[in-house]
Write an enzyme that holds these catalytic residues in place. Structure first.
Site, PDB file in Angstrom:
ATOM      1  N   SER A  55      74.219 -20.211 -15.108  1.00 49.83           N
ATOM      2  CA  SER A  55      72.874 -20.490 -14.591  1.00 49.83           C
ATOM      3  C   SER A  55      72.484 -21.951 -14.768  1.00 49.83           C
ATOM      4  O   SER A  55      72.604 -22.509 -15.861  1.00 49.83           O
ATOM      5  CB  SER A  55      71.876 -19.598 -15.356  1.00 49.83           C
ATOM      6  OG  SER A  55      70.587 -20.157 -15.309  1.00 49.83           O
ATOM      7  N   GLY A  56      71.967 -22.543 -13.696  1.00 46.60           N
ATOM      8  CA  GLY A  56      71.506 -23.931 -13.785  1.00 46.60           C
ATOM      9  C   GLY A  56      70.319 -24.058 -14.728  1.00 46.60           C
ATOM     10  O   GLY A  56      70.248 -24.981 -15.547  1.00 46.60           O
ATOM     11  N   LEU A  57      69.395 -23.102 -14.613  1.00 44.49           N
ATOM     12  CA  LEU A  57      68.222 -23.115 -15.503  1.00 44.49           C
ATOM     13  C   LEU A  57      68.666 -23.036 -16.964  1.00 44.49           C
ATOM     14  O   LEU A  57      68.224 -23.821 -17.814  1.00 44.49           O
ATOM     15  CB  LEU A  57      67.310 -21.929 -15.169  1.00 44.49           C
ATOM     16  CG  LEU A  57      66.173 -21.661 -16.153  1.00 44.49           C
ATOM     17  CD1 LEU A  57      65.139 -22.776 -16.088  1.00 44.49           C
ATOM     18  CD2 LEU A  57      65.507 -20.314 -15.870  1.00 44.49           C
ATOM     19  N   ASP A  67      65.149 -27.902 -15.321  1.00 41.83           N
ATOM     20  CA  ASP A  67      66.021 -27.427 -14.237  1.00 41.83           C
ATOM     21  C   ASP A  67      65.751 -28.276 -12.998  1.00 41.83           C
ATOM     22  O   ASP A  67      65.342 -27.769 -11.959  1.00 41.83           O
ATOM     23  CB  ASP A  67      65.722 -25.934 -13.988  1.00 41.83           C
ATOM     24  CG  ASP A  67      66.713 -25.305 -13.018  1.00 41.83           C
ATOM     25  OD1 ASP A  67      67.763 -25.910 -12.751  1.00 41.83           O
ATOM     26  OD2 ASP A  67      66.411 -24.191 -12.532  1.00 41.83           O
ATOM     27  N   ASP A  94      76.145 -21.772 -10.681  1.00 40.49           N
ATOM     28  CA  ASP A  94      74.938 -22.171  -9.963  1.00 40.49           C
ATOM     29  C   ASP A  94      75.075 -23.665  -9.675  1.00 40.49           C
ATOM     30  O   ASP A  94      74.833 -24.499 -10.552  1.00 40.49           O
ATOM     31  CB  ASP A  94      73.733 -21.883 -10.873  1.00 40.49           C
ATOM     32  CG  ASP A  94      72.429 -22.317 -10.251  1.00 40.49           C
ATOM     33  OD1 ASP A  94      72.452 -22.869  -9.129  1.00 40.49           O
ATOM     34  OD2 ASP A  94      71.388 -22.089 -10.892  1.00 40.49           O
ATOM     35  N   ASP A  96      73.321 -25.484  -7.755  1.00 38.05           N
ATOM     36  CA  ASP A  96      72.059 -26.068  -7.238  1.00 38.05           C
ATOM     37  C   ASP A  96      72.232 -26.448  -5.763  1.00 38.05           C
ATOM     38  O   ASP A  96      72.681 -25.628  -4.983  1.00 38.05           O
ATOM     39  CB  ASP A  96      71.633 -27.261  -8.106  1.00 38.05           C
ATOM     40  CG  ASP A  96      71.203 -26.819  -9.506  1.00 38.05           C
ATOM     41  OD1 ASP A  96      70.896 -25.630  -9.682  1.00 38.05           O
ATOM     42  OD2 ASP A  96      71.191 -27.661 -10.422  1.00 38.05           O
ATOM     43  N   GLU A 123      72.340 -23.925  -2.862  1.00 38.13           N
ATOM     44  CA  GLU A 123      71.075 -23.481  -2.276  1.00 38.13           C
ATOM     45  C   GLU A 123      70.606 -24.485  -1.232  1.00 38.13           C
ATOM     46  O   GLU A 123      70.871 -25.687  -1.356  1.00 38.13           O
ATOM     47  CB  GLU A 123      70.028 -23.271  -3.367  1.00 38.13           C
ATOM     48  CG  GLU A 123      69.679 -24.512  -4.167  1.00 38.13           C
ATOM     49  CD  GLU A 123      69.000 -24.202  -5.507  1.00 38.13           C
ATOM     50  OE1 GLU A 123      69.514 -23.340  -6.252  1.00 38.13           O
ATOM     51  OE2 GLU A 123      67.973 -24.833  -5.808  1.00 38.13           O
ATOM     52  N   LYS A 129      66.871 -30.920  -7.139  1.00 40.39           N
ATOM     53  CA  LYS A 129      66.216 -29.626  -6.907  1.00 40.39           C
ATOM     54  C   LYS A 129      65.094 -29.371  -7.907  1.00 40.39           C
ATOM     55  O   LYS A 129      64.976 -30.056  -8.929  1.00 40.39           O
ATOM     56  CB  LYS A 129      67.257 -28.489  -6.956  1.00 40.39           C
ATOM     57  CG  LYS A 129      68.022 -28.285  -8.249  1.00 40.39           C
ATOM     58  CD  LYS A 129      67.314 -27.561  -9.353  1.00 40.39           C
ATOM     59  CE  LYS A 129      66.802 -26.211  -9.025  1.00 40.39           C
ATOM     60  NZ  LYS A 129      67.808 -25.150  -9.121  1.00 40.39           N
ATOM     61  N   ASN A 131      63.259 -25.825  -9.759  1.00 42.38           N
ATOM     62  CA  ASN A 131      63.471 -24.390  -9.916  1.00 42.38           C
ATOM     63  C   ASN A 131      62.630 -23.623  -8.902  1.00 42.38           C
ATOM     64  O   ASN A 131      61.476 -23.964  -8.653  1.00 42.38           O
ATOM     65  CB  ASN A 131      63.117 -23.940 -11.347  1.00 42.38           C
ATOM     66  CG  ASN A 131      63.463 -22.481 -11.577  1.00 42.38           C
ATOM     67  OD1 ASN A 131      62.667 -21.598 -11.271  1.00 42.38           O
ATOM     68  ND2 ASN A 131      64.653 -22.223 -12.088  1.00 42.38           N
ATOM     69  N   SER A 132      63.207 -22.576  -8.363  1.00 40.23           N
ATOM     70  CA  SER A 132      62.563 -21.837  -7.270  1.00 40.23           C
ATOM     71  C   SER A 132      61.229 -21.230  -7.660  1.00 40.23           C
ATOM     72  O   SER A 132      60.398 -20.928  -6.793  1.00 40.23           O
ATOM     73  CB  SER A 132      63.482 -20.712  -6.792  1.00 40.23           C
ATOM     74  OG  SER A 132      64.692 -21.247  -6.361  1.00 40.23           O
ATOM     75  N   ARG A 167      72.916 -19.867  -0.711  1.00 40.25           N
ATOM     76  CA  ARG A 167      71.656 -19.280  -1.187  1.00 40.25           C
ATOM     77  C   ARG A 167      70.530 -19.649  -0.233  1.00 40.25           C
ATOM     78  O   ARG A 167      70.297 -20.844   0.023  1.00 40.25           O
ATOM     79  CB  ARG A 167      71.391 -19.793  -2.589  1.00 40.25           C
ATOM     80  CG  ARG A 167      70.014 -19.542  -3.139  1.00 40.25           C
ATOM     81  CD  ARG A 167      70.054 -19.746  -4.639  1.00 40.25           C
ATOM     82  NE  ARG A 167      68.773 -20.058  -5.206  1.00 40.25           N
ATOM     83  CZ  ARG A 167      68.560 -20.228  -6.506  1.00 40.25           C
ATOM     84  NH1 ARG A 167      69.575 -20.122  -7.362  1.00 40.25           N
ATOM     85  NH2 ARG A 167      67.375 -20.526  -6.968  1.00 40.25           N
ATOM     86  N   HIS A 198      67.150 -14.959  -1.986  1.00 36.82           N
ATOM     87  CA  HIS A 198      66.316 -15.075  -3.186  1.00 36.82           C
ATOM     88  C   HIS A 198      64.872 -14.733  -2.828  1.00 36.82           C
ATOM     89  O   HIS A 198      64.394 -15.068  -1.742  1.00 36.82           O
ATOM     90  CB  HIS A 198      66.396 -16.498  -3.739  1.00 36.82           C
ATOM     91  CG  HIS A 198      66.165 -16.563  -5.227  1.00 36.82           C
ATOM     92  ND1 HIS A 198      66.056 -15.461  -6.033  1.00 36.82           N
ATOM     93  CD2 HIS A 198      66.036 -17.635  -6.055  1.00 36.82           C
ATOM     94  CE1 HIS A 198      65.865 -15.832  -7.276  1.00 36.82           C
ATOM     95  NE2 HIS A 198      65.843 -17.156  -7.335  1.00 36.82           N
TER      96      HIS A 198
HETATM   97  C1  SPV Z   1      69.294 -20.050 -12.221  1.00 40.43           C
HETATM   98  O1  SPV Z   1      69.616 -19.162 -13.018  1.00 40.43           O
HETATM   99  O2  SPV Z   1      69.296 -21.247 -12.519  1.00 40.43           O
HETATM  100  C2  SPV Z   1      68.899 -19.703 -10.878  1.00 40.43           C
HETATM  101  C3  SPV Z   1      68.335 -18.399 -10.656  1.00 40.43           C
HETATM  102  O3  SPV Z   1      68.987 -20.515 -10.017  1.00 40.43           O
HETATM  103  S1  SPV Z   1      66.650 -18.583 -10.621  1.00 40.43           S
HETATM  104  O4  SPV Z   1      66.217 -19.347 -11.771  1.00 40.43           O
HETATM  105  O5  SPV Z   1      66.165 -17.200 -10.629  1.00 40.43           O
HETATM  106  O6  SPV Z   1      66.274 -19.252  -9.401  1.00 40.43           O
HETATM  107 MG    MG Z   2      69.374 -22.391 -10.642  1.00 36.15          MG
END
Ligand code: SPV
Ligand code: MG
Length: 540
Positions: A55-57, A67, A94, A96, A123, A129, A131-132, A167, A198
């Site tokens: 996971s990027g986060l 993130d 991930d 990004d 994505e 980026k 975070n979504s 993504r 997502h």
């Molecule tokens: C991550 O885990 O970094 C993701 C998933 O990209 S989310 O944070 O849900 O977008």
């Molecule tokens: Mg991410």
């Protein structure tokens, strides 16, 4: 072989991408779990998951970063390498936005392939980026430009099975279902192996609607972080291929770390924490320490590390009431037993295997990291009999020392450098009243110009010699240890063992085998009396 190294054969590098491909396109619903470090990757594997979401986060937070592409992509690559080395599992990274344009994506994919990473998810947003789940209506990438990133990634992959997941952020950015489907279709045509759709709604409505329209064109991946209450069967029935549990190990560890830190800060003690946290043995097990030990047996030369035998069976009666319930070696010197100081110096000189011969108040002789053997006849026998009890430990390079001495480590280091099978340390300074029984007769006296290249040779101990005082410390090579053992056997056979002290043993050995004398001038003491103890407390 533990999970620590992937095979760099072509087959080895292809195995994990193939496994991820199996999760994406196999029948039914699969699950992968977030990891952000070698440790968490091992936890994912231990729990039985079939794959890892890097996971990027989580990887950013692990580094104390946001993130927002604050970690460079090569720093991410380093984290991935630790994770890949720590497990056998396929890792979906991930990626990004791919860290830039098509050119960055193809370089990323090549480097991931070299590290045995199974796939990457990119994505359709812009670098850097966000975070979504932060803000609304984040700008999306141009569809054609993003398709170029996908094509470049697929063209750069080094194994056929490598998976590129595209993504779609259209739903999260508020562009609606039609735009999400348009983009998914374009990315599928550009060569994406799967679509990650997502959503940040608290229910799975957008996901099930998308799945209905998509109708199985290619595998679909989801991240139910926000719609966490949805029963998993809903995803299964909708035809989703892969669920990513995206950040839960990071969040779980944050909660646990906070609780533990607060408790210890408040209690100023570990009392109520021990037992609630993983043991160090658990960590050793998870990291595969057993394998390292086993490999050491296969690859290291058969070296027996130096061992020490500490003779501490006597009471130390000169210390009076202090030895009423413990032997002299356990008397306190600046907050810890005299023996602990001695063991510390031995350990510092590389002697880790320390056997203490106990006798008087033997149960009081306990320290972490020592072995003990007992001379239960200590009251009627001498030091040679005590040493004989530990003869089984007197193999290889060894050190024998009285339990009531303190000495500077350099003395032992110096003895290690002297040639000879058996070396005794002799104090030539005569600054203190020597014990007559330890007086040494040697082939020549100490000279200040002594460079130790021609060590003096021991003639006898305890018969009025004038060259100095044996400080109660000897070291022996493997051959020297064998000589000492043989002499102890001979003494047992001729009935002199029980009555003999160390000087008598050394004199017998010196008559048959050369024993080297290593002269020192002070920097040691033994603790026979309360006056000695006062000196010991100043022996910093
Ligand atoms: C991550 O885990 O970094 C993701 C998933 O990209 S989310 O944070 O849900 O977008
Ligand atoms: Mg991410």
């Amino acid at each position: 072989m533990p999970d620590t190294h992937l095979s760099h054969t072509d087959a080895g590098l292809a195995a994990r991408p193939q496994a991820l491909r199996g999760l994406l396109s196999g029948p039914g619903l699969s699950f992968i779990m977030e990891a952000h470090s070698g440790l968490s990757a091992k936890v994912v594997q231990e729990a039985g998951f079939a794959g890892i979401w890097a996971s990027g986060l989580s990887m950013s937070a692990m580094l104390g970063l946001r993130d927002s592409n604050e970690a460079s992509w090569t720093q991410v690559l380093d984290q991935l390498e630790f994770m890949a080395d720590a497990t056998r599992l396929p890792i979906l990274v991930d990626g990004d936005t791919g860290y830039g344009n098509f050119n960055n994506v193809r370089r990323l994919v090549r480097k991931l392939g070299e590290r045995g990473i199974a796939g990457v998810c990119i994505e359709d947003k812009l670098f850097p980026k966000t975070n979504s789940f932060i803000g609304e209506a984040q700008p999306l990438a141009d569809v054609a430009e993003f398709c170029g990133r996908i094509r470049a990634g697929k063209d750069a992959q080094t194994t056929d099975a490598f998976c590129l997941v595209a993504r779609v952020e259209a739903l999260i950015s508020g562009h609606g279902m039609a735009e999400a489907l348009r983009r998914a279709e374009a990315y599928h045509h550009a060569g994406a192996d799967a679509i990650l759709i997502h959503s940040k709604k608290a229910h799975a409505g957008e996901i099930t609607e998308f799945m209905g329209h998509w109708a199985g064109r290619c595998p679909v991946v989801i991240v139910p972080t926000m719609y966490h209450a949805t029963p998993t069967d809903v995803f299964r029935r909708a035809g989703v291929s892969l669920v990513i549990w995206a950040n839960h190990l990071l969040r779980a560890s944050l909660t646990a770390m906070r609780d533990t830190a607060r408790q210890i800060a408040g209690d100023e003690s570990l009392r109520d924490v021990e037992g609630r946290v993983a043991s160090v043995a658990d960590i050793f097990g998870l990291m595969g320490n057993d394998e390292l030990e086993e490999a050491g047996r296969r690859y290291l030369p058969d070296v027996v590390l130096p061992r020490a035998v500490v003779l501490a069976a006597g009471r130390g009666a000169g210390l009076g009431a202090l030895t009423q319930d413990r032997p002299g070696c356990m008397v306190d010197v600046r907050g810890k037993p005299l023996l602990a100081h001695l063991v510390g110096v031995l350990n510092g000189a590389g002697v880790r295997d320390v056997t203490v011969v106990r006798g008087y108040c033997k149960d009081a002789v306990a320290l972490p990291g020592i072995r003990t053997v007992d001379n239960d006849g200590w009251a009627t026998s001498g030091e040679a009999a005590s040493l004989a009890q530990a003869a089984g430990r007197l193999i290889g390079d060894s050190v024998v020392v009285y339990g009531d001495v303190m000495f500077r480590r350099y003395i032992l280091d110096g003895m290690m450098a002297v040639s000879g099978d058996i070396v005794v340390a002799v104090d030539a300074a005569g600054v203190r009243t020597p014990h007559p029984r330890d007086l040494v007769r040697a082939s020549r006296p100490y000279s200040p110009a002594d460079m130790d290249d021609q060590p003096a040779v021991l003639a006898s101990v305890g018969d009025g010699g004038t060259e100095g005082e044996w400080i109660g410390l000897l070291r022996a090579t493997p051959a020297g240890s064998a000589v000492i053992r043989a002499e102890l056997d001979a003494m047992r056979d001729d009935g002199t063992l029980d009555g003999a002290d160390m000087p008598a043993l050394l004199s017998r050995i010196a008559a048959r085998h050369p024993v080297s004398v290593h002269y020192v001038t002070g920097h040691w003491l033994d603790v026979d009396t309360l006056l000695d103890l006062a000196d010991a407390r100043n022996f910093g």
